[in-house]
Design a protein around this motif. Structure first.
Motif, short mmCIF file in Angstrom:
data_model
loop_
_atom_site.label_atom_id
_atom_site.label_comp_id
_atom_site.label_asym_id
_atom_site.label_seq_id
_atom_site.Cartn_x
_atom_site.Cartn_y
_atom_site.Cartn_z
N VAL A 115 25.11 -66.27 13.28
CA VAL A 115 24.71 -65.04 12.57
C VAL A 115 23.19 -64.89 12.58
O VAL A 115 22.66 -63.77 12.79
CB VAL A 115 25.26 -65.08 11.13
CG1 VAL A 115 24.63 -63.99 10.28
CG2 VAL A 115 26.76 -64.92 11.14
N VAL A 116 22.47 -65.98 12.37
CA VAL A 116 21.00 -65.90 12.41
C VAL A 116 20.53 -65.46 13.78
O VAL A 116 19.63 -64.62 13.92
CB VAL A 116 20.40 -67.27 12.02
CG1 VAL A 116 18.90 -67.29 12.30
CG2 VAL A 116 20.65 -67.55 10.55
N THR A 117 21.13 -66.00 14.83
CA THR A 117 20.73 -65.63 16.18
C THR A 117 20.99 -64.16 16.45
O THR A 117 20.12 -63.44 16.99
CB THR A 117 21.49 -66.49 17.20
OG1 THR A 117 21.28 -67.86 16.91
CG2 THR A 117 21.02 -66.19 18.61
N VAL A 118 22.17 -63.68 16.09
CA VAL A 118 22.50 -62.26 16.32
C VAL A 118 21.59 -61.37 15.47
O VAL A 118 21.15 -60.30 15.92
CB VAL A 118 23.98 -62.01 16.02
CG1 VAL A 118 24.30 -60.52 16.10
CG2 VAL A 118 24.85 -62.79 17.00
N ALA A 119 21.30 -61.78 14.23
CA ALA A 119 20.44 -60.96 13.38
C ALA A 119 19.04 -60.84 13.96
O ALA A 119 18.44 -59.75 13.97
CB ALA A 119 20.38 -61.57 11.98
N VAL A 120 18.49 -61.95 14.48
CA VAL A 120 17.17 -61.88 15.10
C VAL A 120 17.21 -61.01 16.35
O VAL A 120 16.28 -60.24 16.62
CB VAL A 120 16.67 -63.30 15.42
CG1 VAL A 120 15.33 -63.25 16.14
CG2 VAL A 120 16.53 -64.12 14.15
N ALA A 121 18.28 -61.12 17.12
CA ALA A 121 18.40 -60.28 18.32
C ALA A 121 18.47 -58.80 17.96
O ALA A 121 17.83 -57.95 18.61
CB ALA A 121 19.65 -60.69 19.11
#
Length: 847
Positions: free
Chosen positions: A503-509
């Motif tokens: 989720v953190v990775t997708v949010a930053v993307a």
């Protein structure tokens, strides 16, 4: 070369003469300085008429003052050794009166001689006599205790020598001041370093007592000698003369810096090591005394001695900060819960670092100077630099202490993941992390972020310089693992931890897609770190790998499509290329994982990877037509090639699957060649198809490959000739390379495994014909293929005869022949190079 060598020899001779002349002039200056007032002294060594030329006589390697100094040193040492031998060995042969009279007479004479010697301008001899006298004073003290004068033999050795060295230090300083000599002052200074340690030994001191004595001695060194230096700089000329001049005062200051600083560092290290390893709080409390003295000494040197260089003042403040941090951390070790001892050291270091940064920002010391350095030349900048450097070093050291625990927590799912994918049996494992290492990581990330904000405010107008950018990027790198390890520290299940990372990775993307130009680099670093950790952690579960790789592939594809806008910066375009390639590679991993999860073996799952590679080639062809996305197209295409090579490697242990994979790759290569800018892909596609046919022939145990390859060769040569006739600019390799290689290369391989002479003869004839045709038509492909095959056939036919001949001749003959060949080649090197260049140009000029 001969002329250059002669010039170099002349320059060496001239340099030697100039060096000798320099020594003579320095000697003349020393003689003039020591001569009585009004005396005429001439420069010795070179006549007046020869001062501008080369030396006429033999060169003296040692000047007269140097020889004099050497004689005085050797003589003084011999006198001291003789007195020592007399005192130790021959002492018992004389009575108490004779012994006392001899030693006192020698000492009195040695100490009284400097004054008449100075009157006669024998300054160096006077210094040597004073040094001998001071050494005899120590021998007198030794002899007095050994003889038991006044009950001195009942005094402890450490206490006795502590008093003797203290009195000698004071007496040497006073004696040098009175006699206006240079040597007694440094001797007194060096002797003054011993009373503290000897007194501590006499009183039975502990480790912290020795550390206190060292630091106190260093403080007295700095105070006394800097007071003398300050008075020498501002006092009357007679005061400087009594010190031996400005040079002697500078020597004293330098000695205080080196020796006093060394004692302070040694004592501080001793106290810090003992405090960190103390077994009881009372020992830590006793260690606070030397550490407190070190803090006060460092602060005084940084703020009180403005004449010190900037680096030394900063270092003194840094030492004080380290001592304060160790003292606080050692005390907190008995207050915090078990396992939190490292937090006692990192917390004060972080507070000091933030306080120094805030102070610099408010006072304007952290302004950007014209020279480009991080600090402006303002008052207090040395203390700020020292505090920041020392606090940063302590943070780094504490980070190194907890680094093994953090690395173990970050890589914990890898080992069960490897076992899962190799054995297909998921092992039982647990994932835990203590809270203290995570607290240290969070504290480091917070400090770095605070420093970046303060540095940016100091620059002004929201502009970030290199230091602020570096701090911000480092904060991003530290904050991501600190955030993602929080679920592990609180004991959440594996699925929750992995979901948080994804989720953190997708949010930053998503944030990068919405705001591509704002602070791109820190967000990209956070995106890369979180994505790498999510991929790494997902390896412990098959379903997790499928979900994470699919999600990340889609996110990367969106980034690759959105970022390269017409107004995109170079960083955004580079990010688009990387994300495009990553999307293709993630889909490749997804394909392999899907096949293995479905129960397929690796050589069959490779065909799913080939399908992803083919899709990547199609996507690259589509994106190539979109303006601004040509570079993304190249990155995607390159990642597809990597996946194709990986698929071929997976099928290599199984020849049947390898043959099919080579055929599929060859067809895909021919399809890629339909693009106008990828015509050369036809060569790779043809080579892959030929390799597929060779593998298939090997699987069928075909002993006569010519029956299968000759029809293909004929058809390929006819098609190539028609293409070259219709399109004259077509090269010889696209036209005839595949056709010639289709038969000759398999036949060459069969010839090396065939003991008959028919195949090598026919193959050599065909290769000779192709070579002749290539020469006559000036085409590269027939010449290169025919010539290469012809050479290999010749090697195959000559190999048995060569082996037989080498078995008959002596072993030294081949070595001699090789040596002669190398000599011949070396002798005609230039001619051979010219011929090789002409041959290269001739081959390049062919069609």
């Amino acid at each position: 070369m001969w002329q250059v060598t002669g010039e170099l020899g002349a320059l060496d001779a001239r340099r030697q003469w100039l060096a000798q002349r320099q020594h003579e002039l320095l000697a003349a200056l020393r003689v003039r300085r020591d001569a009585p007032a009004g005396a005429q002294v001439s420069a010795p060594g070179v006549p007046v008429g020869e001062r501008g030329g080369a030396p006429s006589g033999p060169v003296r390697e040692i000047s007269a003052p140097s020889a004099r100094t050497a004689l005085l040193i050797v003589g003084g040492v011999l006198v001291v050794v003789a007195a020592l031998v007399f005192t130790v060995v021959s002492w018992g042969r004389l009575g108490i009166g004779g012994r006392a009279a001899i030693l006192l007479a020698l000492t009195a004479c040695a100490l009284a001689l400097p004054r008449p010697l100075r009157r006669r301008q024998l300054t160096a001899t006077a210094e040597a006599s004073a040094a001998v006298g001071l050494a005899l004073v120590l021998l007198d003290a030794y002899a007095a205790r050994q003889a038991g004068l006044g009950g001195l033999d009942r005094v402890g050795p450490a206490g006795y020598w502590a008093v003797v060295t203290a009195l000698t230090a004071v007496g040497a300083g006073a004696y040098g001041w009175w006699q206006r000599l240079r040597l007694p002052l440094p001797v007194g200074f060096l002797t003054a370093q011993l009373p503290g340690l000897l007194g501590t030994t006499a009183s039975g001191g502990t480790v912290e007592d020795y550390a206190t004595a060292m630091i106190a001695t260093a403080a007295m060194d700095f105070a006394a000698l800097y007071a003398l230096a300050a008075h020498a700089a501002t006092g009357p000329a007679g005061f400087r003369d009594r010190l031996g001049g400005d040079g002697a005062a500078t020597t004293l200051v330098t000695g205080a810096r080196v020796i006093g600083g060394g004692w302070a560092l040694l004592g501080g290290a001793l106290a810090a090591a003992h405090a960190m390893g103390a077994s009881a709080p009372t020992e830590v409390v006793r260690d606070w005394v030397p550490l407190g003295l070190l803090v006060l000494l460092g602060a005084a040197l940084c703020r009180g001695f403005r004449t010190l260089p900037f680096a030394l003042r900063s270092g003194a403040e840094g030492v004080a900060v380290v001592a304060l941090t160790v003292a606080v951390g050692a005390g907190l070790r008995y207050v915090v819960p078990p396992g939190w001892a490292v937090a006692g050291y990192v917390a004060p270091a972080a507070l000091i670092m933030v306080w120094a940064a805030v102070s610099c920002t408010r006072s304007g010391r952290w302004a950007k100077p014209a020279g480009g350095g991080p600090f402006a030349p303002l008052p207090g900048a040395a203390a700020a630099v020292g505090e920041l450097a020392a606090a940063s070093a302590m943070l780094l050291l504490t980070g190194v202490v907890v680094l093994p625990q953090l690395v173990h927590a970050l890589t914990r799912p890898v080992v069960p993941g490897i076992t899962l994918w190799l054995d297909a049996h998921p092992p039982r494992w647990s994932w835990q992390l203590a809270t203290a290492p995570l607290f240290v990581l969070w504290l480091v990330a917070s400090v770095l972020a605070t420093m970046a904000v303060l540095r940016a405010r100091a620059v002004g107008d929201g502009h970030l310089d290199r230091l602020a950018n570096a701090l911000r990027n480092a904060a991003a790198l530290a904050a991501v693992p600190a955030l993602l390890l929080m679920p592990v520290a609180v004991g959440l299940p594996y699925a929750w931890v992995l979901a948080a990372a994804a989720v953190v990775t997708v949010a930053v993307a998503v944030d990068v897609v919405r705001r591509p130009g704002a602070a791109l680099l820190p967000r990209l670093l956070a995106l890369a770190t979180s994505g790498a950790l999510a991929l790494l952690w997902s390896s412990a579960d098959r379903a997790a790998v499928l979900a994470v790789c699919g999600t990340f592939a889609a996110s990367a594809a969106v980034l690759a499509h959105v970022l390269p806008s017409p107004t995109a910066s170079p960083a955004e375009r580079a990010t688009a290329r990387v994300t495009g390639a990553f999307a293709v590679l993630a889909l490749g991993v997804e394909a392999v994982a899907s096949g293995l999860t479905a129960g397929l073996p690796g050589h069959l799952a490779a065909f799913a990877v080939l399908a992803v590679a083919a899709l990547a080639a199609c996507a690259a062809a589509v994106w190539h037509r979109i303006p601004g996305r040509e570079q993304v197209s190249t990155a995607v295409e390159g990642a597809g090639y990597v996946l194709a090579a990986t698929a071929l490697a997976l099928t290599a242990p199984h020849p049947d699957a390898l043959s099919v994979a080579l055929a599929v790759s060859g067809v895909a290569g021919l399809a890629i060649a339909l693009r106008p800018d990828r015509r050369r892909a036809a060569l790779a596609g043809t080579a892959l198809l030929i390799a597929s046919s060779w593998v298939r022939l090997a699987l069928a145990d075909v002993t006569f490959p010519e029956a299968y390859t000759l029809p293909v060769t004929a058809a390929a040569l006819v098609i190539g000739h028609r293409r070259r006739t219709s399109t004259p600019e077509t090269g010889s390799w696209p036209a005839y390379g595949a056709g010639l290689s289709a038969t000759m290369l398999p036949s060459l391989g069969a010839a090396f495994n065939d003991g008959n002479w028919v195949r090598p003869l026919l193959l050599g004839t065909a290769a000779l014909l192709a070579t002749v045709v290539g020469v006559r038509t000036r085409l590269q492909a027939p010449l290169a293929v025919g010539g290469g095959v012809l050479v290999m056939v010749g090697v195959h036919e000559l190999a048995p005869a060569v082996v037989q001949v080498l078995g008959l001749v002596p072993r030294w003959v081949p070595l001699a022949a090789a040596g002669l060949l190398l000599l011949l080649l070396g002798a005609t090197y230039e001619k051979r190079i010219d011929e090789a260049r002409r041959l290269r140009d001739t081959v390049r000029s062919m069609g």
